[in-house]
Design a protein around this motif. Sequence first.
Motif, PDB file in Angstrom:
ATOM      1  N   ILE A  47       4.993   1.534   2.341  1.00 45.56           N
ATOM      2  CA  ILE A  47       3.742   1.459   3.103  1.00 45.56           C
ATOM      3  C   ILE A  47       4.089   1.203   4.572  1.00 45.56           C
ATOM      4  CG2 ILE A  47       1.491   0.363   3.300  1.00 45.56           C
ATOM      5  CD1 ILE A  47       1.961   1.655   0.583  1.00 45.56           C
ATOM      6  N   ILE A  48       3.665   2.090   5.446  1.00 45.79           N
ATOM      7  CA  ILE A  48       3.868   1.940   6.889  1.00 45.79           C
ATOM      8  C   ILE A  48       2.498   1.794   7.536  1.00 45.79           C
ATOM      9  CG2 ILE A  48       4.764   2.969   9.003  1.00 45.79           C
ATOM     10  CD1 ILE A  48       6.958   2.319   7.082  1.00 45.79           C
ATOM     11  N   THR A  49       2.305   0.716   8.295  1.00 48.36           N
ATOM     12  CA  THR A  49       1.031   0.519   8.993  1.00 48.36           C
ATOM     13  C   THR A  49       1.286   0.445  10.496  1.00 48.36           C
ATOM     14  OG1 THR A  49       1.223  -1.873   8.654  1.00 48.36           O
ATOM     15  CG2 THR A  49      -0.076  -0.639   7.053  1.00 48.36           C
ATOM     16  N   LEU A  50       0.373   1.039  11.267  1.00 48.89           N
ATOM     17  CA  LEU A  50       0.545   1.142  12.717  1.00 48.89           C
ATOM     18  C   LEU A  50      -0.684   0.624  13.441  1.00 48.89           C
ATOM     19  CD1 LEU A  50       2.004   4.780  12.787  1.00 48.89           C
ATOM     20  CD2 LEU A  50       3.293   2.630  12.761  1.00 48.89           C
ATOM     21  N   ASP A  51      -0.491   0.286  14.717  1.00 47.83           N
ATOM     22  CA  ASP A  51      -1.578  -0.157  15.600  1.00 47.83           C
ATOM     23  C   ASP A  51      -2.279  -1.393  15.052  1.00 47.83           C
ATOM     24  OD1 ASP A  51      -1.083   2.136  17.206  1.00 47.83           O
ATOM     25  OD2 ASP A  51      -2.276   3.332  15.809  1.00 47.83           O
ATOM     26  N   CYS A  52      -1.501  -2.281  14.420  1.00 50.44           N
ATOM     27  CA  CYS A  52      -2.070  -3.477  13.799  1.00 50.44           C
ATOM     28  C   CYS A  52      -2.327  -4.554  14.845  1.00 50.44           C
ATOM     29  CB  CYS A  52      -1.130  -4.017  12.724  1.00 50.44           C
ATOM     30  SG  CYS A  52      -0.641  -2.784  11.498  1.00 50.44           S
ATOM     31  N   PRO A  53      -3.263  -5.451  14.585  1.00 50.89           N
ATOM     32  CA  PRO A  53      -3.524  -6.537  15.528  1.00 50.89           C
ATOM     33  C   PRO A  53      -2.469  -7.629  15.409  1.00 50.89           C
ATOM     34  CG  PRO A  53      -4.913  -6.783  13.603  1.00 50.89           C
ATOM     35  CD  PRO A  53      -4.178  -5.484  13.426  1.00 50.89           C
ATOM     36  N   GLY A  54      -2.410  -8.486  16.407  1.00 49.51           N
ATOM     37  CA  GLY A  54      -1.554  -9.660  16.321  1.00 49.51           C
ATOM     38  C   GLY A  54      -0.127  -9.399  16.749  1.00 49.51           C
ATOM     39  N   LEU A  55       0.785 -10.204  16.199  1.00 47.80           N
ATOM     40  CA  LEU A  55       2.158 -10.221  16.659  1.00 47.80           C
ATOM     41  C   LEU A  55       2.995  -9.073  16.117  1.00 47.80           C
ATOM     42  CD1 LEU A  55       2.752 -14.068  16.265  1.00 47.80           C
ATOM     43  CD2 LEU A  55       2.405 -12.820  18.394  1.00 47.80           C
ATOM     44  N   GLU A  56       2.548  -8.401  15.072  1.00 50.28           N
ATOM     45  CA  GLU A  56       3.318  -7.319  14.470  1.00 50.28           C
ATOM     46  C   GLU A  56       2.487  -6.034  14.485  1.00 50.28           C
ATOM     47  OE1 GLU A  56       4.154  -9.420  10.742  1.00 50.28           O
ATOM     48  OE2 GLU A  56       6.268  -9.298  11.231  1.00 50.28           O
ATOM     49  N   PRO A  57       2.560  -5.251  15.529  1.00 54.95           N
ATOM     50  CA  PRO A  57       1.723  -4.047  15.630  1.00 54.95           C
ATOM     51  C   PRO A  57       2.074  -2.979  14.604  1.00 54.95           C
ATOM     52  CG  PRO A  57       3.299  -4.146  17.434  1.00 54.95           C
ATOM     53  CD  PRO A  57       3.366  -5.468  16.745  1.00 54.95           C
ATOM     54  N   SER A  58       3.285  -3.033  14.071  1.00 60.31           N
ATOM     55  CA  SER A  58       3.648  -2.132  12.979  1.00 60.31           C
ATOM     56  C   SER A  58       4.318  -2.953  11.893  1.00 60.31           C
ATOM     57  CB  SER A  58       4.583  -1.022  13.465  1.00 60.31           C
ATOM     58  OG  SER A  58       5.739  -1.573  14.062  1.00 60.31           O
ATOM     59  N   ARG A  59       4.026  -2.615  10.656  1.00 60.19           N
ATOM     60  CA  ARG A  59       4.557  -3.367   9.523  1.00 60.19           C
ATOM     61  C   ARG A  59       5.072  -2.403   8.467  1.00 60.19           C
ATOM     62  NH1 ARG A  59      -1.152  -6.207   8.932  1.00 60.19           N
ATOM     63  NH2 ARG A  59      -1.393  -6.937  11.078  1.00 60.19           N
ATOM     64  N   ALA A  60       5.940  -2.911   7.610  1.00 64.00           N
ATOM     65  CA  ALA A  60       6.453  -2.099   6.513  1.00 64.00           C
ATOM     66  C   ALA A  60       6.442  -2.935   5.244  1.00 64.00           C
ATOM     67  CB  ALA A  60       7.869  -1.623   6.814  1.00 64.00           C
ATOM     68  N   GLY A  61       5.953  -2.339   4.177  1.00 64.98           N
ATOM     69  CA  GLY A  61       5.952  -2.997   2.886  1.00 64.98           C
ATOM     70  C   GLY A  61       6.211  -1.973   1.797  1.00 64.98           C
ATOM     71  N   SER A  62       5.948  -2.356   0.574  1.00 67.02           N
ATOM     72  CA  SER A  62       6.135  -1.466  -0.570  1.00 67.02           C
ATOM     73  C   SER A  62       4.836  -1.395  -1.362  1.00 67.02           C
ATOM     74  CB  SER A  62       7.270  -1.980  -1.460  1.00 67.02           C
ATOM     75  OG  SER A  62       8.490  -2.057  -0.747  1.00 67.02           O
ATOM     76  N   GLY A  63       4.753  -0.420  -2.242  1.00 72.78           N
ATOM     77  CA  GLY A  63       3.592  -0.275  -3.108  1.00 72.78           C
ATOM     78  C   GLY A  63       3.951   0.586  -4.297  1.00 72.78           C
ATOM     79  N   PHE A  64       3.008   0.770  -5.205  1.00 76.01           N
ATOM     80  CA  PHE A  64       3.283   1.592  -6.380  1.00 76.01           C
ATOM     81  C   PHE A  64       2.013   2.308  -6.832  1.00 76.01           C
ATOM     82  CE2 PHE A  64       2.263  -2.694  -7.748  1.00 76.01           C
ATOM     83  CZ  PHE A  64       1.407  -2.536  -8.844  1.00 76.01           C
ATOM     84  N   ILE A  65       2.225   3.475  -7.420  1.00 83.35           N
ATOM     85  CA  ILE A  65       1.126   4.283  -7.939  1.00 83.35           C
ATOM     86  C   ILE A  65       0.536   3.575  -9.160  1.00 83.35           C
ATOM     87  CG2 ILE A  65       0.482   6.499  -8.936  1.00 83.35           C
ATOM     88  CD1 ILE A  65       1.211   6.679  -6.030  1.00 83.35           C
ATOM     89  N   TRP A  66      -0.795   3.471  -9.147  1.00 81.44           N
ATOM     90  CA  TRP A  66      -1.467   2.757 -10.240  1.00 81.44           C
ATOM     91  C   TRP A  66      -2.834   3.383 -10.502  1.00 81.44           C
ATOM     92  CZ3 TRP A  66      -5.559  -1.128 -10.200  1.00 81.44           C
ATOM     93  CH2 TRP A  66      -5.714  -1.781 -11.441  1.00 81.44           C
ATOM     94  N   THR A  67      -3.166   3.560 -11.715  1.00 83.85           N
ATOM     95  CA  THR A  67      -4.405   4.126 -12.272  1.00 83.85           C
ATOM     96  C   THR A  67      -4.508   5.643 -12.114  1.00 83.85           C
ATOM     97  OG1 THR A  67      -5.855   3.844 -10.336  1.00 83.85           O
ATOM     98  CG2 THR A  67      -5.668   1.979 -11.866  1.00 83.85           C
ATOM     99  N   SER A  68      -4.064   6.209 -10.996  1.00 87.46           N
ATOM    100  CA  SER A  68      -4.106   7.657 -10.802  1.00 87.46           C
ATOM    101  C   SER A  68      -3.126   8.027  -9.702  1.00 87.46           C
ATOM    102  CB  SER A  68      -5.517   8.119 -10.432  1.00 87.46           C
ATOM    103  OG  SER A  68      -5.901   7.601  -9.177  1.00 87.46           O
TER     104      SER A  68
END
Length: 490
Positions: A47-68
């Motif tokens: 998961i890559i997120t951009l233009d976020c508020p606060g001290l971390e304008p971009s973040r990286a995490g993980s995720g998984f396919i679920w339900t569909s």
Amino acid sequence: MKNVSHTSPLWSLTLLVLCLANRSVATAQIDPTAAIISAAARSVVQIITLDCPGLEPSRAGSGFIWTSADHVVTDLHVVAGCPTIKVFSPSVKYVVGHVERALPDADLVLIKLDKQIPFTPLTVSSSLPKANDVLEAIGYYYGVSTVDNRPLKVTIGSPVLQDMLTDNLAQSIKNAGYSKKFLELDILRLDGNLTPGLSGAPVIDHSGKVVGIGSGGLEQGLSGIAWATQAHYLAELKTAPPLPLNSTGTAFTSVKSTKAFYSASAESGGTSIRCGDLSFVRSKSRTVKDLLPTHDDQIGFLQIASTTGLKLDIINEVALDVYSEPSSGGSFAVPAGTTLAETDGICRAHLANGKVEIQVFSAKRSTPFELNNAFLAFEGQQTVGSPLQWGVDPSFTYPAPHPRSDGFLVFRKAARGVSGYTWRGEALETIMEKGQQAIGIVVINSDYNPPLYQQCLASPQSESCQGVMSDYRLWVAGGLGVHLSSFPQS
């Protein structure tokens, strides 16, 4: 470069205590097989997120396919307030996503993708793992673009989040906008390191079913404290009401991600270096103000800081680069921008025109005696070429290693080098052990000059003192980083 040694009998006793304190007893385990892990990994995304508020304008995490095939689960703090969400895997590259549902009291979100991707949804286990069960967290650590796995073991203890947090860590959660109910979260307590970037990663059992969702956790000093959210919350997430959007199309939430969360920034490339038996990744940069509130020895740190002659606001803004060992989370810090280079198994950096040296060494424990000998050799080589006579400085030396209830031991100490009757060298060192790993870091000032420092602290703007103060601040930053080095609590 002038080097440092310490009294060998003291060091031998220290390592003996460290090595014998954490003997482990082997028990039979049913581990997830390589085939099970590989199969589950095919349903895991970054998961890559951009233009976020606060001290971390971009973040990286993980995720998984679920339900569909067009729905992904991750942690809320990875995406909170971020208008741009991209889901990545090497086979499909980037797919845009939007938060569809959220369960703030469990820090979970369900993301709807703009298109389906050819991955099989993971299934959820109907039972909880037991103490000592071996699990695997699968995800994208430190923001790198390659999926990896991390073995974890379930530990005994209260399965309620607030019962494993200090008051400072609990306050960090409240400051981030989470409710009291979040502190009552049902969790899996884990022995092992949920590396930054594994926020939202599936935690699977030996059958490949999801038993938990990895939390990036909270920063605790240099390292962090992490847990897995129990998978039963996914049923609540599935039926949570659709999340309203604000005028910018961003998922509206009162939760704000802060540096209290042990997550990775999207641009952290994961610079790696091997220092002895272990490899370390440059995981983040932080100021002392960020790190100190949850450090394991704040009093000792403040005692050292008080002798520097620098004002507290200057100390607070000292910037440090943090290097972490991915499997255990053992971390050390060096002044921001420091370049480490490995030579003969030891990582070194030379600062202040060669007047200050940092050395880092690590070892995996095979037997207590082998680990003891490795660290004796590390200290022994530091004496080569030094004209100074070195001895323990009791002012900043623990009388004995400090233990923690989770098996972490640390010994922080200092040494003073003299030439004749003149004090010309000072060194600060941390040696620490947890589980099967030990890490040592030392910073050595071989041109220590207290009278000159006092003079320039009184007149820092004078032309003759500007270079002196620049070198002195590097030395101070190195010493603060050494003292802050630690292992995560489990």
